[in-house]
Design an enzyme around this catalytic site. Structure first.
Site, PDB file in Angstrom:
ATOM      1  CB  SER A 115      58.724 -66.281  46.610  1.00  0.00           C
ATOM      2  OG  SER A 115      57.959 -65.772  45.537  1.00  0.00           O
ATOM      3  CD  GLU A 210      54.076 -66.642  49.615  1.00  0.00           C
ATOM      4  OE1 GLU A 210      53.827 -65.439  49.376  1.00  0.00           O
ATOM      5  OE2 GLU A 210      54.853 -67.305  48.909  1.00  0.00           O
ATOM      6  CG  HIS A 275      55.804 -62.011  48.272  1.00  0.00           C
ATOM      7  ND1 HIS A 275      55.239 -63.276  48.322  1.00  0.00           N
ATOM      8  CD2 HIS A 275      56.811 -62.088  47.362  1.00  0.00           C
ATOM      9  CE1 HIS A 275      55.876 -64.067  47.461  1.00  0.00           C
ATOM     10  NE2 HIS A 275      56.823 -63.374  46.874  1.00  0.00           N
TER      11      HIS A 275
END
Length: 301
Positions: A115, A210, A275
Protein backbone atom coordinates in the site's frame (compact mmCIF):
# COMPACT_ATOMS: atom_id res chain seq x y z
CA UNK A 1 19.43 -4.42 -16.12
CA UNK A 2 20.38 -3.64 -12.51
CA UNK A 3 21.91 -6.60 -10.70
CA UNK A 4 19.42 -8.25 -8.35
CA UNK A 5 20.16 -8.78 -4.66
CA UNK A 6 18.05 -11.29 -2.73
CA UNK A 7 18.39 -11.00 1.07
CA UNK A 8 19.42 -14.00 3.13
CA UNK A 9 16.57 -16.29 4.11
CA UNK A 10 15.17 -15.99 7.61
CA UNK A 11 15.57 -18.71 10.22
CA UNK A 12 13.96 -19.39 13.58
CA UNK A 13 15.71 -17.29 16.19
CA UNK A 14 16.29 -14.29 13.92
CA UNK A 15 15.51 -10.83 15.27
CA UNK A 16 13.24 -8.60 13.21
CA UNK A 17 12.22 -4.96 13.64
CA UNK A 18 8.81 -3.36 13.24
CA UNK A 19 8.65 0.23 11.97
CA UNK A 20 5.76 2.55 11.07
CA UNK A 21 6.69 4.72 8.06
CA UNK A 22 3.07 5.79 7.46
CA UNK A 23 -0.08 5.96 9.53
CA UNK A 24 -0.85 5.46 13.23
CA UNK A 25 -0.87 1.93 14.61
CA UNK A 26 -3.37 0.40 17.01
CA UNK A 27 -1.43 -1.40 19.72
CA UNK A 28 -3.96 -4.21 20.08
CA UNK A 29 -3.76 -5.07 16.37
CA UNK A 30 0.01 -4.95 16.43
CA UNK A 31 0.09 -7.31 19.42
CA UNK A 32 -1.95 -9.90 17.53
CA UNK A 33 0.22 -9.60 14.42
CA UNK A 34 3.43 -9.93 16.41
CA UNK A 35 2.20 -13.22 17.84
CA UNK A 36 2.02 -14.61 14.30
CA UNK A 37 5.64 -13.58 13.69
CA UNK A 38 6.73 -15.06 17.01
CA UNK A 39 5.03 -18.34 16.05
CA UNK A 40 7.63 -18.57 13.26
CA UNK A 41 10.37 -18.45 15.89
CA UNK A 42 11.24 -14.81 15.27
CA UNK A 43 12.22 -12.34 17.97
CA UNK A 44 10.33 -9.11 17.36
CA UNK A 45 11.28 -5.58 18.46
CA UNK A 46 8.97 -2.61 17.93
CA UNK A 47 10.82 0.64 17.23
CA UNK A 48 9.99 3.75 19.33
CA UNK A 49 8.04 5.80 16.77
CA UNK A 50 5.57 3.02 15.95
CA UNK A 51 3.21 3.91 18.80
CA UNK A 52 4.41 7.45 19.41
CA UNK A 53 1.73 9.42 17.58
CA UNK A 54 2.10 12.85 15.98
CA UNK A 55 1.67 16.04 17.99
CA UNK A 56 -0.73 17.66 15.50
CA UNK A 57 -1.43 15.31 12.57
CA UNK A 58 -3.29 12.27 13.82
CA UNK A 59 -3.05 10.48 10.47
CA UNK A 60 0.71 9.99 10.95
CA UNK A 61 2.38 7.43 13.20
CA UNK A 62 4.94 9.99 14.39
CA UNK A 63 7.05 12.93 13.24
CA UNK A 64 8.57 12.51 9.75
CA UNK A 65 12.17 12.55 10.95
CA UNK A 66 11.41 10.14 13.78
CA UNK A 67 9.84 7.63 11.40
CA UNK A 68 12.76 7.94 8.99
CA UNK A 69 15.26 7.59 11.83
CA UNK A 70 13.59 4.40 13.07
CA UNK A 71 13.67 2.94 9.56
CA UNK A 72 17.37 3.75 9.23
CA UNK A 73 18.25 2.47 12.69
CA UNK A 74 16.38 -0.79 12.18
CA UNK A 75 17.88 -1.33 8.75
CA UNK A 76 21.49 -0.61 9.68
CA UNK A 77 21.37 -2.59 12.93
CA UNK A 78 23.10 -5.87 12.04
CA UNK A 79 21.14 -7.73 14.70
CA UNK A 80 17.93 -7.35 12.67
CA UNK A 81 17.47 -9.77 9.77
CA UNK A 82 14.30 -8.09 8.46
CA UNK A 83 12.27 -4.91 8.75
CA UNK A 84 8.47 -5.26 8.87
CA UNK A 85 6.20 -2.29 8.39
CA UNK A 86 3.38 -2.15 10.92
CA UNK A 87 0.77 -0.75 8.49
CA UNK A 88 0.28 1.58 5.54
CA UNK A 89 -2.10 4.50 5.49
CA UNK A 90 -0.45 7.76 4.49
CA UNK A 91 2.89 9.32 5.32
CA UNK A 92 5.82 7.67 3.55
CA UNK A 93 6.14 10.41 0.95
CA UNK A 94 6.65 12.99 3.69
CA UNK A 95 9.77 11.21 4.99
CA UNK A 96 11.45 10.20 1.72
CA UNK A 97 13.75 13.22 1.78
CA UNK A 98 15.24 11.91 5.02
CA UNK A 99 16.04 8.42 3.65
CA UNK A 100 19.35 7.53 1.98
CA UNK A 101 18.34 4.66 -0.29
CA UNK A 102 21.88 3.96 -1.46
CA UNK A 103 22.81 3.45 2.19
CA UNK A 104 19.94 1.04 2.79
CA UNK A 105 20.33 -0.94 -0.43
CA UNK A 106 23.99 -1.56 0.43
CA UNK A 107 22.84 -3.59 3.47
CA UNK A 108 20.48 -6.22 2.04
CA UNK A 109 17.74 -7.46 4.35
CA UNK A 110 14.11 -8.36 3.92
CA UNK A 111 11.68 -5.43 3.89
CA UNK A 112 7.96 -6.17 4.13
CA UNK A 113 4.92 -3.97 3.48
CA UNK A 114 2.47 -2.77 0.84
CA UNK A 115 0.00 0.00 0.00
CA UNK A 116 1.60 3.33 1.06
CA UNK A 117 4.87 1.40 1.53
CA UNK A 118 5.09 1.27 -2.29
CA UNK A 119 6.92 4.62 -2.03
CA UNK A 120 9.77 2.79 -0.26
CA UNK A 121 9.71 -0.34 -2.43
CA UNK A 122 10.09 1.68 -5.64
CA UNK A 123 13.55 3.22 -4.97
CA UNK A 124 14.82 0.06 -3.26
CA UNK A 125 13.79 -2.15 -6.20
CA UNK A 126 15.37 0.37 -8.60
CA UNK A 127 18.67 -0.27 -6.79
CA UNK A 128 18.33 -4.02 -7.31
CA UNK A 129 17.10 -5.03 -3.86
CA UNK A 130 14.32 -7.61 -3.71
CA UNK A 131 11.58 -6.66 -1.23
CA UNK A 132 8.28 -8.19 -0.17
CA UNK A 133 4.90 -6.72 -1.12
CA UNK A 134 2.70 -8.40 1.42
CA UNK A 135 0.91 -8.46 4.79
CA UNK A 136 2.24 -6.11 7.46
CA UNK A 137 2.75 -6.65 11.18
CA UNK A 138 -0.57 -5.12 12.25
CA UNK A 139 -2.58 -6.55 9.34
CA UNK A 140 -4.57 -8.86 11.59
CA UNK A 141 -7.06 -10.06 8.97
CA UNK A 142 -4.37 -10.77 6.37
CA UNK A 143 -2.03 -12.54 8.80
CA UNK A 144 -5.09 -14.40 10.04
CA UNK A 145 -5.53 -15.92 6.58
CA UNK A 146 -3.71 -19.24 6.64
CA UNK A 147 -2.90 -19.10 2.92
CA UNK A 148 -1.66 -15.52 3.06
CA UNK A 149 0.37 -16.09 6.20
CA UNK A 150 1.95 -19.25 4.77
CA UNK A 151 2.91 -17.46 1.54
CA UNK A 152 4.67 -14.69 3.46
CA UNK A 153 6.48 -17.26 5.58
CA UNK A 154 7.59 -19.23 2.54
CA UNK A 155 9.01 -16.19 0.72
CA UNK A 156 10.99 -15.20 3.79
CA UNK A 157 12.15 -18.63 4.96
CA UNK A 158 12.29 -20.75 1.76
CA UNK A 159 11.85 -18.63 -1.35
CA UNK A 160 12.70 -21.50 -3.67
CA UNK A 161 9.60 -23.41 -2.49
CA UNK A 162 7.24 -20.86 -4.04
CA UNK A 163 6.60 -21.82 -7.67
CA UNK A 164 3.56 -19.95 -9.01
CA UNK A 165 3.22 -16.57 -7.30
CA UNK A 166 -0.46 -16.30 -8.28
CA UNK A 167 -1.45 -19.71 -6.88
CA UNK A 168 -3.60 -20.92 -5.30
CA UNK A 169 -6.05 -18.09 -6.07
CA UNK A 170 -5.05 -17.80 -9.73
CA UNK A 171 -5.80 -14.97 -12.15
CA UNK A 172 -7.85 -14.36 -15.28
CA UNK A 173 -6.38 -13.74 -18.72
CA UNK A 174 -7.02 -10.28 -20.16
CA UNK A 175 -4.39 -10.27 -22.90
CA UNK A 176 -2.63 -13.56 -23.62
CA UNK A 177 1.08 -14.03 -24.11
CA UNK A 178 4.30 -14.47 -22.19
CA UNK A 179 6.57 -11.81 -20.69
CA UNK A 180 9.67 -11.76 -18.51
CA UNK A 181 11.48 -9.24 -16.35
CA UNK A 182 11.80 -8.05 -12.75
CA UNK A 183 8.55 -7.75 -10.84
CA UNK A 184 7.82 -4.13 -9.92
CA UNK A 185 4.90 -1.94 -8.95
CA UNK A 186 2.52 -1.95 -6.00
CA UNK A 187 -0.15 0.59 -5.10
CA UNK A 188 -1.44 2.46 -8.16
CA UNK A 189 -1.97 5.81 -6.40
CA UNK A 190 1.55 5.78 -4.95
CA UNK A 191 3.11 4.84 -8.27
CA UNK A 192 1.37 7.77 -9.92
CA UNK A 193 2.27 10.13 -7.08
CA UNK A 194 6.00 9.44 -7.49
CA UNK A 195 6.16 10.58 -11.13
CA UNK A 196 8.45 13.59 -11.39
CA UNK A 197 9.87 13.23 -7.87
CA UNK A 198 13.48 12.37 -6.89
CA UNK A 199 12.50 8.78 -6.08
CA UNK A 200 10.67 8.19 -9.38
CA UNK A 201 11.92 4.96 -10.96
CA UNK A 202 10.16 3.97 -14.21
CA UNK A 203 9.74 0.18 -14.16
CA UNK A 204 11.09 -2.39 -16.54
CA UNK A 205 9.58 -5.87 -16.64
CA UNK A 206 6.34 -7.10 -15.10
CA UNK A 207 4.27 -4.69 -13.00
CA UNK A 208 1.67 -5.52 -10.36
CA UNK A 209 -0.99 -2.96 -9.48
CA UNK A 210 -3.55 -2.79 -6.68
CA UNK A 211 -5.43 -0.12 -4.76
CA UNK A 212 -8.18 0.54 -2.22
CA UNK A 213 -11.06 3.02 -2.03
CA UNK A 214 -10.40 4.40 -5.51
CA UNK A 215 -13.58 4.75 -7.54
CA UNK A 216 -13.57 4.04 -11.26
CA UNK A 217 -12.99 7.61 -12.43
CA UNK A 218 -10.06 7.94 -10.05
CA UNK A 219 -8.51 4.72 -11.34
CA UNK A 220 -8.99 6.16 -14.84
CA UNK A 221 -7.20 9.36 -13.80
CA UNK A 222 -4.29 7.49 -12.21
CA UNK A 223 -3.78 5.15 -15.15
CA UNK A 224 -4.09 8.03 -17.60
CA UNK A 225 -1.43 9.94 -15.71
CA UNK A 226 0.95 6.97 -15.96
CA UNK A 227 0.16 6.56 -19.65
CA UNK A 228 0.78 10.25 -20.37
CA UNK A 229 4.07 10.07 -18.43
CA UNK A 230 5.17 7.11 -20.62
CA UNK A 231 5.45 5.05 -17.45
CA UNK A 232 4.75 1.80 -19.33
CA UNK A 233 7.57 2.26 -21.87
CA UNK A 234 9.72 -0.46 -20.32
CA UNK A 235 6.89 -2.64 -19.03
CA UNK A 236 6.58 -6.13 -20.53
CA UNK A 237 3.52 -7.47 -18.69
CA UNK A 238 0.84 -6.48 -16.19
CA UNK A 239 -0.65 -8.24 -13.15
CA UNK A 240 -3.81 -6.54 -11.87
CA UNK A 241 -4.54 -7.26 -8.21
CA UNK A 242 -7.46 -6.26 -6.03
CA UNK A 243 -9.11 -2.86 -6.31
CA UNK A 244 -10.98 -3.01 -3.03
CA UNK A 245 -13.70 -0.68 -1.77
CA UNK A 246 -14.49 0.85 -5.16
CA UNK A 247 -17.92 2.20 -6.06
CA UNK A 248 -18.42 -0.33 -8.84
CA UNK A 249 -15.92 -3.17 -9.23
CA UNK A 250 -17.20 -3.98 -12.69
CA UNK A 251 -16.69 -0.41 -13.81
CA UNK A 252 -13.16 -0.38 -12.36
CA UNK A 253 -12.37 -3.53 -14.35
CA UNK A 254 -13.77 -1.88 -17.48
CA UNK A 255 -11.55 1.15 -16.89
CA UNK A 256 -8.45 -1.03 -16.48
CA UNK A 257 -9.29 -2.86 -19.72
CA UNK A 258 -9.98 0.39 -21.58
CA UNK A 259 -6.76 2.05 -20.49
CA UNK A 260 -4.32 -0.88 -20.57
CA UNK A 261 -5.50 -3.39 -23.19
CA UNK A 262 -4.41 -1.10 -26.07
CA UNK A 263 -0.81 -1.50 -24.86
CA UNK A 264 -0.97 -5.09 -26.12
CA UNK A 265 1.01 -6.37 -23.14
CA UNK A 266 0.37 -9.80 -21.63
CA UNK A 267 -2.01 -9.07 -18.76
CA UNK A 268 -3.99 -10.88 -16.09
CA UNK A 269 -6.50 -9.60 -13.54
CA UNK A 270 -8.04 -10.87 -10.33
CA UNK A 271 -4.75 -11.73 -8.63
CA UNK A 272 -5.12 -12.02 -4.84
CA UNK A 273 -2.74 -9.15 -4.20
CA UNK A 274 -3.90 -6.08 -2.30
CA UNK A 275 -6.19 -5.06 0.54
CA UNK A 276 -8.46 -8.11 0.77
CA UNK A 277 -8.07 -10.60 3.62
CA UNK A 278 -6.16 -12.91 1.27
CA UNK A 279 -3.12 -10.90 0.21
CA UNK A 280 -0.57 -13.18 -1.43
CA UNK A 281 2.90 -11.78 -0.83
CA UNK A 282 5.10 -11.33 -3.90
CA UNK A 283 8.85 -10.56 -4.22
CA UNK A 284 9.21 -7.16 -5.88
CA UNK A 285 12.43 -6.80 -7.85
CA UNK A 286 12.83 -10.53 -8.50
CA UNK A 287 13.00 -11.69 -12.16
CA UNK A 288 9.74 -13.45 -13.06
CA UNK A 289 7.92 -14.97 -16.02
CA UNK A 290 4.29 -14.07 -16.63
CA UNK A 291 2.33 -16.54 -18.75
CA UNK A 292 -0.86 -14.51 -19.12
CA UNK A 293 -2.49 -17.21 -21.23
CA UNK A 294 -2.04 -19.81 -18.48
CA UNK A 295 -2.52 -17.27 -15.68
CA UNK A 296 0.79 -18.05 -13.96
CA UNK A 297 3.64 -15.95 -12.55
CA UNK A 298 6.82 -17.90 -11.85
CA UNK A 299 10.28 -17.05 -10.54
CA UNK A 300 13.23 -16.97 -12.93
CA UNK A 301 15.77 -17.09 -10.09
Amino acid sequence: MTDVTVPERLSAGDRVAVVAPSGPVRAERLDVGIEHLKAWGLEVEVLPSVLAGHERLNYLAADDKARAEDLRNAWLDPSFAAVFCARGGYGVQRMLEYVDFDELAAVPKWFIGFSDITALHEPLNARGLVTIHGPMAAAVEQLGSELGRQRLHDLLFELESVKDLLAPAGARTVVGGVAEGPLRGGNLALLAASVGTPTYAPPTGIVVMEDVSEDAYRVDRLLTQLLRADWFAGVTGVVVGDFSGADDSGLVSAVVHDRLEPLGLPMVEGAAIGHEDLNLAVPLGLPVRLDATAGTLTRLS
